[in-house]
Design a protein around this motif. Structure first.
Motif, PDB file in Angstrom:
ATOM      1  N   TYR A 182      64.092  22.529  51.961  1.00  0.00           N
ATOM      2  CA  TYR A 182      64.818  23.022  53.132  1.00  0.00           C
ATOM      3  C   TYR A 182      64.973  22.145  54.184  1.00  0.00           C
ATOM      4  O   TYR A 182      64.243  21.331  54.579  1.00  0.00           O
ATOM      5  CB  TYR A 182      64.141  24.367  53.555  1.00  0.00           C
ATOM      6  CG  TYR A 182      62.899  24.313  54.142  1.00  0.00           C
ATOM      7  CD1 TYR A 182      62.705  24.116  55.366  1.00  0.00           C
ATOM      8  CD2 TYR A 182      61.708  24.438  53.407  1.00  0.00           C
ATOM      9  CE1 TYR A 182      61.526  23.947  56.130  1.00  0.00           C
ATOM     10  CE2 TYR A 182      60.498  24.223  53.831  1.00  0.00           C
ATOM     11  CZ  TYR A 182      60.373  24.082  55.431  1.00  0.00           C
ATOM     12  OH  TYR A 182      59.235  24.136  55.819  1.00  0.00           O
ATOM     13  N   THR A 183      65.703  22.507  54.894  1.00  0.00           N
ATOM     14  CA  THR A 183      65.961  21.862  56.434  1.00  0.00           C
ATOM     15  C   THR A 183      66.191  22.815  57.413  1.00  0.00           C
ATOM     16  O   THR A 183      66.717  24.087  57.070  1.00  0.00           O
ATOM     17  CB  THR A 183      67.363  20.984  56.487  1.00  0.00           C
ATOM     18  OG1 THR A 183      68.561  21.965  56.468  1.00  0.00           O
ATOM     19  CG2 THR A 183      67.471  20.001  55.411  1.00  0.00           C
ATOM     20  N   THR A 184      65.501  22.734  58.654  1.00  0.00           N
ATOM     21  CA  THR A 184      65.694  23.787  59.697  1.00  0.00           C
ATOM     22  C   THR A 184      66.306  22.772  60.796  1.00  0.00           C
ATOM     23  O   THR A 184      65.590  21.808  61.154  1.00  0.00           O
ATOM     24  CB  THR A 184      64.266  24.216  60.093  1.00  0.00           C
ATOM     25  OG1 THR A 184      63.975  24.943  58.991  1.00  0.00           O
ATOM     26  CG2 THR A 184      64.597  25.279  61.347  1.00  0.00           C
ATOM     27  N   VAL A 216      71.241  20.718  50.011  1.00  0.00           N
ATOM     28  CA  VAL A 216      71.359  21.384  51.169  1.00  0.00           C
ATOM     29  C   VAL A 216      72.369  21.158  52.238  1.00  0.00           C
ATOM     30  O   VAL A 216      72.079  19.865  52.706  1.00  0.00           O
ATOM     31  CB  VAL A 216      69.878  21.514  51.782  1.00  0.00           C
ATOM     32  CG1 VAL A 216      69.803  22.596  53.062  1.00  0.00           C
ATOM     33  CG2 VAL A 216      68.780  22.091  50.776  1.00  0.00           C
ATOM     34  N   ASP A 217      73.126  22.092  52.451  1.00  0.00           N
ATOM     35  CA  ASP A 217      74.092  21.870  53.300  1.00  0.00           C
ATOM     36  C   ASP A 217      73.920  22.616  54.522  1.00  0.00           C
ATOM     37  O   ASP A 217      74.438  23.756  54.709  1.00  0.00           O
ATOM     38  CB  ASP A 217      75.531  22.005  52.959  1.00  0.00           C
ATOM     39  CG  ASP A 217      76.671  21.567  54.000  1.00  0.00           C
ATOM     40  OD1 ASP A 217      76.486  21.242  55.067  1.00  0.00           O
ATOM     41  OD2 ASP A 217      77.854  21.483  53.419  1.00  0.00           O
ATOM     42  N   ASN A 218      73.427  21.967  55.628  1.00  0.00           N
ATOM     43  CA  ASN A 218      73.171  22.776  56.802  1.00  0.00           C
ATOM     44  C   ASN A 218      73.795  22.244  58.110  1.00  0.00           C
ATOM     45  O   ASN A 218      73.240  22.155  59.098  1.00  0.00           O
ATOM     46  CB  ASN A 218      71.744  22.931  57.123  1.00  0.00           C
ATOM     47  CG  ASN A 218      71.179  24.052  58.186  1.00  0.00           C
ATOM     48  OD1 ASN A 218      71.955  24.841  58.806  1.00  0.00           O
ATOM     49  ND2 ASN A 218      69.972  23.906  58.487  1.00  0.00           N
ATOM     50  N   ASP A 243      68.675  26.850  62.501  1.00  0.00           N
ATOM     51  CA  ASP A 243      69.094  27.564  61.419  1.00  0.00           C
ATOM     52  C   ASP A 243      68.385  26.829  60.198  1.00  0.00           C
ATOM     53  O   ASP A 243      68.209  25.662  60.021  1.00  0.00           O
ATOM     54  CB  ASP A 243      70.594  27.541  60.887  1.00  0.00           C
ATOM     55  CG  ASP A 243      71.155  28.483  60.046  1.00  0.00           C
ATOM     56  OD1 ASP A 243      70.116  29.364  59.567  1.00  0.00           O
ATOM     57  OD2 ASP A 243      72.232  28.265  59.396  1.00  0.00           O
ATOM     58  N   ARG A 244      67.955  27.724  59.341  1.00  0.00           N
ATOM     59  CA  ARG A 244      67.270  27.203  58.102  1.00  0.00           C
ATOM     60  C   ARG A 244      67.927  27.559  56.429  1.00  0.00           C
ATOM     61  O   ARG A 244      68.443  28.662  56.690  1.00  0.00           O
ATOM     62  CB  ARG A 244      65.974  27.788  57.887  1.00  0.00           C
ATOM     63  CG  ARG A 244      65.379  27.451  56.597  1.00  0.00           C
ATOM     64  CD  ARG A 244      63.950  28.006  56.462  1.00  0.00           C
ATOM     65  NE  ARG A 244      63.341  28.065  55.076  1.00  0.00           N
ATOM     66  CZ  ARG A 244      62.081  27.944  54.589  1.00  0.00           C
ATOM     67  NH1 ARG A 244      61.162  27.700  55.512  1.00  0.00           N
ATOM     68  NH2 ARG A 244      61.636  27.600  53.588  1.00  0.00           N
ATOM     69  N   ARG A 245      68.053  26.420  56.022  1.00  0.00           N
ATOM     70  CA  ARG A 245      69.133  26.455  54.543  1.00  0.00           C
ATOM     71  C   ARG A 245      68.177  25.854  53.652  1.00  0.00           C
ATOM     72  O   ARG A 245      67.442  24.917  53.926  1.00  0.00           O
ATOM     73  CB  ARG A 245      70.336  25.856  54.569  1.00  0.00           C
ATOM     74  CG  ARG A 245      71.240  26.259  55.751  1.00  0.00           C
ATOM     75  CD  ARG A 245      72.035  27.435  55.259  1.00  0.00           C
ATOM     76  NE  ARG A 245      72.693  27.972  56.140  1.00  0.00           N
ATOM     77  CZ  ARG A 245      74.125  27.732  56.242  1.00  0.00           C
ATOM     78  NH1 ARG A 245      74.859  26.785  55.561  1.00  0.00           N
ATOM     79  NH2 ARG A 245      74.825  28.110  57.308  1.00  0.00           N
ATOM     80  N   GLU A 246      68.038  26.780  52.363  1.00  0.00           N
ATOM     81  CA  GLU A 246      66.978  25.999  51.330  1.00  0.00           C
ATOM     82  C   GLU A 246      67.720  26.057  50.071  1.00  0.00           C
ATOM     83  O   GLU A 246      68.866  26.505  49.983  1.00  0.00           O
ATOM     84  CB  GLU A 246      65.644  27.105  51.353  1.00  0.00           C
ATOM     85  CG  GLU A 246      66.059  28.292  50.797  1.00  0.00           C
ATOM     86  CD  GLU A 246      66.269  29.199  52.277  1.00  0.00           C
ATOM     87  OE1 GLU A 246      67.224  30.332  51.796  1.00  0.00           O
ATOM     88  OE2 GLU A 246      65.748  28.897  53.192  1.00  0.00           O
ATOM     89  N   TRP A 247      66.988  25.273  49.085  1.00  0.00           N
ATOM     90  CA  TRP A 247      67.530  24.894  47.725  1.00  0.00           C
ATOM     91  C   TRP A 247      66.219  24.924  46.842  1.00  0.00           C
ATOM     92  O   TRP A 247      65.355  24.331  47.167  1.00  0.00           O
ATOM     93  CB  TRP A 247      68.333  23.636  47.765  1.00  0.00           C
ATOM     94  CG  TRP A 247      68.660  23.434  46.317  1.00  0.00           C
ATOM     95  CD1 TRP A 247      69.698  23.825  45.449  1.00  0.00           C
ATOM     96  CD2 TRP A 247      67.843  22.371  45.520  1.00  0.00           C
ATOM     97  NE1 TRP A 247      69.666  23.231  44.196  1.00  0.00           N
ATOM     98  CE2 TRP A 247      68.620  22.192  44.286  1.00  0.00           C
ATOM     99  CE3 TRP A 247      66.683  21.384  45.677  1.00  0.00           C
ATOM    100  CZ2 TRP A 247      68.389  21.337  43.216  1.00  0.00           C
ATOM    101  CZ3 TRP A 247      66.516  20.568  44.738  1.00  0.00           C
ATOM    102  CH2 TRP A 247      67.197  20.544  43.679  1.00  0.00           C
TER     103      TRP A 247
END
Length: 90
Positions: A51-53, A68-70, A77-81
């Motif tokens: 993930y990225t935050t 991950v497209d953040n 915002d946090r997006r994960e895979w």
């Protein structure tokens, strides 16, 4: 700042990091960006979460595939895979 704008800039500093995150630069309040290149060694088959935050953009690539497209102008915002070992080949 989104990732495309950051890629147009010249780095102020480069080096080797033993950890990830903005704790590496405590004296800067805003307008910072990091580009990490590296390797991970996973010895056990399983499902792993990556993930990225970020505030205003981050992208995470694994084997040159965007997972991950953040990206974009936004607040924190946090997006994960999650990896699927059945779809990956060595």
């Amino acid at each position: 700042m989104n990732v495309a704008k950051m890629q147009e800039l010249q780095p102020v500093k480069t080096g080797i990091a033993n950890e990830l995150g903005n704790r590496l630069i405590r004296t800067v309040n805003q307008n910072i960006g990091f580009v990490y290149n590296g390797y991970i060694n996973i010895n056990k088959t399983g499902i792993y979460e990556f993930y990225t935050t970020s505030d205003d953009g981050s992208l995470l690539y694994i084997d040159e595939e965007l997972v991950v497209d953040n990206n974009g102008d936004h607040g924190m915002d946090r997006r994960e895979w999650q990896s699927d070992p059945r779809k990956r080949t060595a």
